[in-house]
Design an enzyme around this catalytic site. Structure first.
Site, PDB file in Angstrom:
ATOM      1  CD  GLU A 167      -3.027  -0.991   0.216  1.00 12.94           C
ATOM      2  OE1 GLU A 167      -3.036   0.010  -0.519  1.00 12.94           O
ATOM      3  OE2 GLU A 167      -3.884  -1.893   0.143  1.00 12.94           O
ATOM      4  NE  ARG A 192      -3.677   2.663  -0.845  1.00 12.15           N
ATOM      5  CZ  ARG A 192      -5.013   2.672  -0.842  1.00 12.15           C
ATOM      6  NH1 ARG A 192      -5.643   3.814  -0.852  1.00 12.15           N
ATOM      7  NH2 ARG A 192      -5.701   1.545  -0.828  1.00 12.15           N
ATOM      8  CG  ASP A 238      -6.007  -7.429  -7.749  1.00  9.41           C
ATOM      9  OD1 ASP A 238      -4.994  -7.735  -7.097  1.00  9.41           O
ATOM     10  OD2 ASP A 238      -6.764  -6.497  -7.403  1.00  9.41           O
ATOM     11  CD  GLU A 247     -10.683  -1.937  -8.878  1.00  7.58           C
ATOM     12  OE1 GLU A 247      -9.690  -1.696  -8.150  1.00  7.58           O
ATOM     13  OE2 GLU A 247     -11.857  -1.641  -8.542  1.00  7.58           O
ATOM     14  CB  THR A 283      -1.941  -1.398  -9.216  1.00  9.56           C
ATOM     15  OG1 THR A 283      -3.167  -2.128  -9.171  1.00  9.56           O
ATOM     16  CG2 THR A 283      -1.423  -1.136  -7.815  1.00  9.56           C
TER      17      THR A 283
END
Length: 775
Positions: A220, A224, A364, A533, A620
């Protein structure tokens, strides 16, 4: 003594000392039975025989193939049963007459999905459309300002906003995730005031927070915070490629903080006994520790490379890239299920944990980064990263074979999970997170350029087209997950009605939806977290196909966000139940709503020249990084670093090896698959066949059957100049001819065959003619 006469006496008849001419019949019969000619006939090669057989088969095809076929998918079979239709069918003489004309070079055709409601969609928009989408893009920009105003007012410096209770919350390590996530979105939107506010906070507070913080999640924090800093560095002019920010700190501020953070995050790699990093890092003391039970998410450890690679590029320090790429290199060595991997991996042993396979949570972005990291690194001359593309291709084949199914009754395509339950059977369950896949499939197919351009340059393979078709089908399903609910917003998880599974009374609430009986939404899965998404995939598919329906779908989703999630005091909130009205609110605005959802909607409605997909790769968390190297080589259509496949290597796998051994130029021997299909269209037009061509895939047999005049293409110069290909083509002709007879000749006489019956719309890629030959 004179020598004997050169001819047999049987061939002579003396009449006044002159040879008498033999009749034509005698010439033929005596020639056929002479020893030399008999020997030549006996030694006639198989290739010559099959060549004659091929000509016979094509003649049968031209004579028996009807122009009016009831199974035409686009409804153009209007001449069925009419005199005009019968005239076309029986007018054989005209067919042979048109054989004499020269085959025109036709441009690539757009697929059925790329046709607009008023005819053929060419990708061009009129002035009214441009104004409409500019106005809608402006609405998204206003939504971002509203979301930021709520965060700034009630939660500045916290990770996320709770808009209903009007306060901030730290759930991502306490580094101010929303500030950094929103920064590059504000730059792209040209919101200088927001850029100044967010940039100033980063300059004044972030480095101190990093040095004092304790445990954070590696994944994360990387996607980010580190990703947001690196993207802000580039967009503010750090590497002199572009500058979208006239306000805020200097680019070096973002880079210096990013390096400081990355040095601390590297401890997750160096502390682990294997190439798999630990899941958590203690930033204050440069240490790391594994997750409970030594189970790390596969997606988390394999979704760090774009960020670390780019940091190495701009900082000149290779250590970040070296550690990050070790992970993917290790994944290359691990056993897989047709390219698919379990969702957990053990950093202590470096091996997978469990057998659950899915493309939703914890699985994913592994597949997403295979293709994106390859796109990022393929132009590097001193590295071989084609294994990433190979792993991606293998995984997508595994998805199509093992995970793709269709719903009842309307045949929505979805991607399920394996295994499920004690017996390890297929699960008809799909997270909203899986809706990243349409965009990834489309990106992997064209490498970021438009489909039209890729087809013009013969860059697509049949597998690329198949992936693109799957991307469009899955995008349709993802959109229907929204439209099937009362709010027009998708649930977190959906189940699908199949032969093995259905639960009544669990629909989305929108009874007018055509797919209300296809999608099952369990009560525990009805929440919506403002996820990006689906709109991400709509953005990528629109950029690649230029089909306006993806914009329209995106606008419908945005309107639902505006109607049901907007909080008047500032911000947008998650929902607890999307199937009831009014929907109960969850009181959380995730940072990815500003980083991804609104960014992708803004780009979807904007001009394609803004952040083009062949120049940028999005991590992502939707933070864009520039791509090094061009898609096209100057003066040609080759692609840097692309592992170009021999067109029929799946039929003749040894041919590719032969090409490599002989070091033959790929440009001279590789007839691209789309080049083949385009040529097939030319030949269809040339032979005046029905303006449809189907390439039919039979997954169970693992073979590819070509219908129509594909034989001409297989006999093209580029193929026949390779001896190995020429030899093997002879053994392929009987199968092609058998398929032609089974498909076209026998049905004419009322007979059906297994081959003809097995052709189904679900396994067909269509290359239709268009009414107007110009694109």
């Amino acid at each position: 003594m004179s020598k004997s006469l050169p001819y047999s006496l049987k061939d002579l008849h003396y009449d006044n000392a002159k040879f008498r001419h033999r009749s034509f019949f005698k010439v033929i019969t005596q020639t056929l039975f002479s020893s030399d000619m008999r020997r030549e006939c006996v030694s006639c090669s198989t290739g010559k025989f099959l060549g004659l057989l091929m000509i016979f088969g094509l003649a049968c095809l031209m004579l028996t193939h009807a122009n009016s076929t009831p199974s035409v998918s686009d409804g153009r079979a209007e001449g069925i049963g009419t005199n005009e239709g019968q005239k076309v069918i029986t007018d054989v003489g005209m067919r042979f007459k048109k054989l004499l004309r020269r085959a025109p070079r036709l441009p690539p055709r757009l697929s059925q999905n790329e046709k607009g409601s008023s005819g053929i969609f060419t990708g061009k928009t009129n002035k009214l459309d441009e104004e409409k989408w500019k106005a809608r893009q402006k609405k998204v920009r206003e939504a971002f300002i509203h979301a930021w105003s709520g965060y700034k007012r009630f939660a500045m410096g916290y990770d996320e906003l709770m808009p209903v209770s009007q306060r901030g919350v730290n759930g991502l390590g306490g580094l101010g995730a929303t500030v950094i996530d929103a920064l590059d979105t504000a730059m792209i939107m040209g919101l200088e005031e927001v850029v100044s506010e967010a940039g100033s906070w980063v300059e004044l507070h972030l480095l101190k927070k990093i040095s004092q913080k304790g445990q954070v999640n590696l994944f994360e924090t990387t996607i980010r915070v580190l990703g947001g800093l690196l993207s802000a560095y580039h967009l503010s002019g750090g590497d002199h490629d572009m500058n979208l920010a006239n306000k805020g700190p200097k680019p070096t501020v973002y880079l210096d903080i990013a390096k400081n953070l990355a040095d601390r995050l590297l401890s997750a790699f160096t502390s682990s006994p294997t190439a798999i990093p630990y899941s958590d890092v203690v930033l204050s003391d440069y240490s790391a520790l594994p997750f409970l039970n030594d189970k790390s998410s596969t997606s988390e450890v394999s979704t760090l490379q774009l960020e670390f690679n780019y940091l190495s590029e701009i900082s000149g320090d290779p250590k970040y890239k070296t550690e990050g790429m070790k992970v993917l290199a290790h994944f290359k060595t691990l056993p897989k299920v047709e390219g698919l991997v379990p969702i957990y991996i053990n950093p202590q042993s470096g091996q997978f944990n469990g057998e659950k396979i899915r493309l939703g949570s914890r699985g994913d972005s592994y597949y997403e980064y295979l293709i994106k990291v390859w796109l990022q690194l393929r132009s590097i001359q001193d590295g071989d990263f084609t294994y990433l593309y190979d792993m991606y291709e293998e995984a997508m084949r595994g998805v199509r074979h093992l995970l793709v199914q269709k719903t009842i009754p309307n045949e929505l395509v979805f991607v399920g999970e394996l295994p499920w339950g004690s017996n390890g059977t297929f699960s008809p369950k799909m997270d909203h997170l899986v809706c990243f896949l349409p965009g990834t499939l489309a990106l992997g197919a064209t490498k970021g350029i438009t489909k039209e351009k890729a087809m013009e340059d013969n860059l697509l393979t049949f597998e690329d087209l198949e992936n693109l078709k799957l991307a469009q089908d899955l995008a349709k399903t993802c959109f229907e997950m929204y439209s099937v609910t009362s709010t027009g917003l998708a649930p977190e998880i959906a189940y699908f009605h199949t032969k093995e599974y259905f639960e009544s009374g669990l629909d989305g609430g929108n009874k007018s939806s055509e797919y209300v009986n296809d999608i099952v939404i369990k009560r525990a899965d009805r929440h919506n977290l403002l996820r990006p998404e689906t709109v991400e995939s709509l953005f990528v598919l629109y950029r690649i196909t230029q089909d306006p329906k993806y914009r329209e779908w995106g606008w419908q989703i945005f309107e639902s966000f505006e109607k049901y999630t907007k909080v008047e005091s500032g911000g947008y909130t998650s929902l607890d139940d999307v199937t009831t009205l009014p929907p109960p609110r969850r009181d959380k605005m995730e940072s990815f709503f500003l980083a991804e959802t609104l960014k992708y909607l803004y780009l979807l409605f904007g001009d394609s020249s803004l952040m083009p997909l062949d120049k940028f790769v999005f991590n992502t968390e939707a933070h864009p990084f520039p791509l090094g190297g061009a898609i096209h080589l100057e003066g040609g259509s080759s692609m840097k670093g692309t592992s170009r496949r021999f067109p029929c290597s799946f039929m003749w796998p040894w041919n590719e090896k032969w090409i490599k051994q002989k070091q033959v130029s790929s440009h001279s021997v590789q007839l691209n698959k789309v080049g083949m299909s385009t040529s097939v269209l030319d030949w269809c037009y040339y032979l005046n066949f029905e303006p449809h061509f189907y390439v039919c895939f039979d997954y169970s047999w693992g073979h590819l059957f070509f219908s129509g005049p594909i034989i001409f293409i297989l006999c093209s110069y580029n193929f026949l100049k390779l001896p190995s290909v020429r030899i093997h083509l002879y053994s392929f002709f009987p199968a092609v001819l058998l398929m032609l007879v089974a498909t076209y000749v026998l049905p004419t006489f009322g007979l059906r065959t297994g081959i003809a019956e097995n052709f189904s719309p679900s396994s067909v890629v269509e290359f239709p003619f268009v009414g107007d030959l110009s694109v």
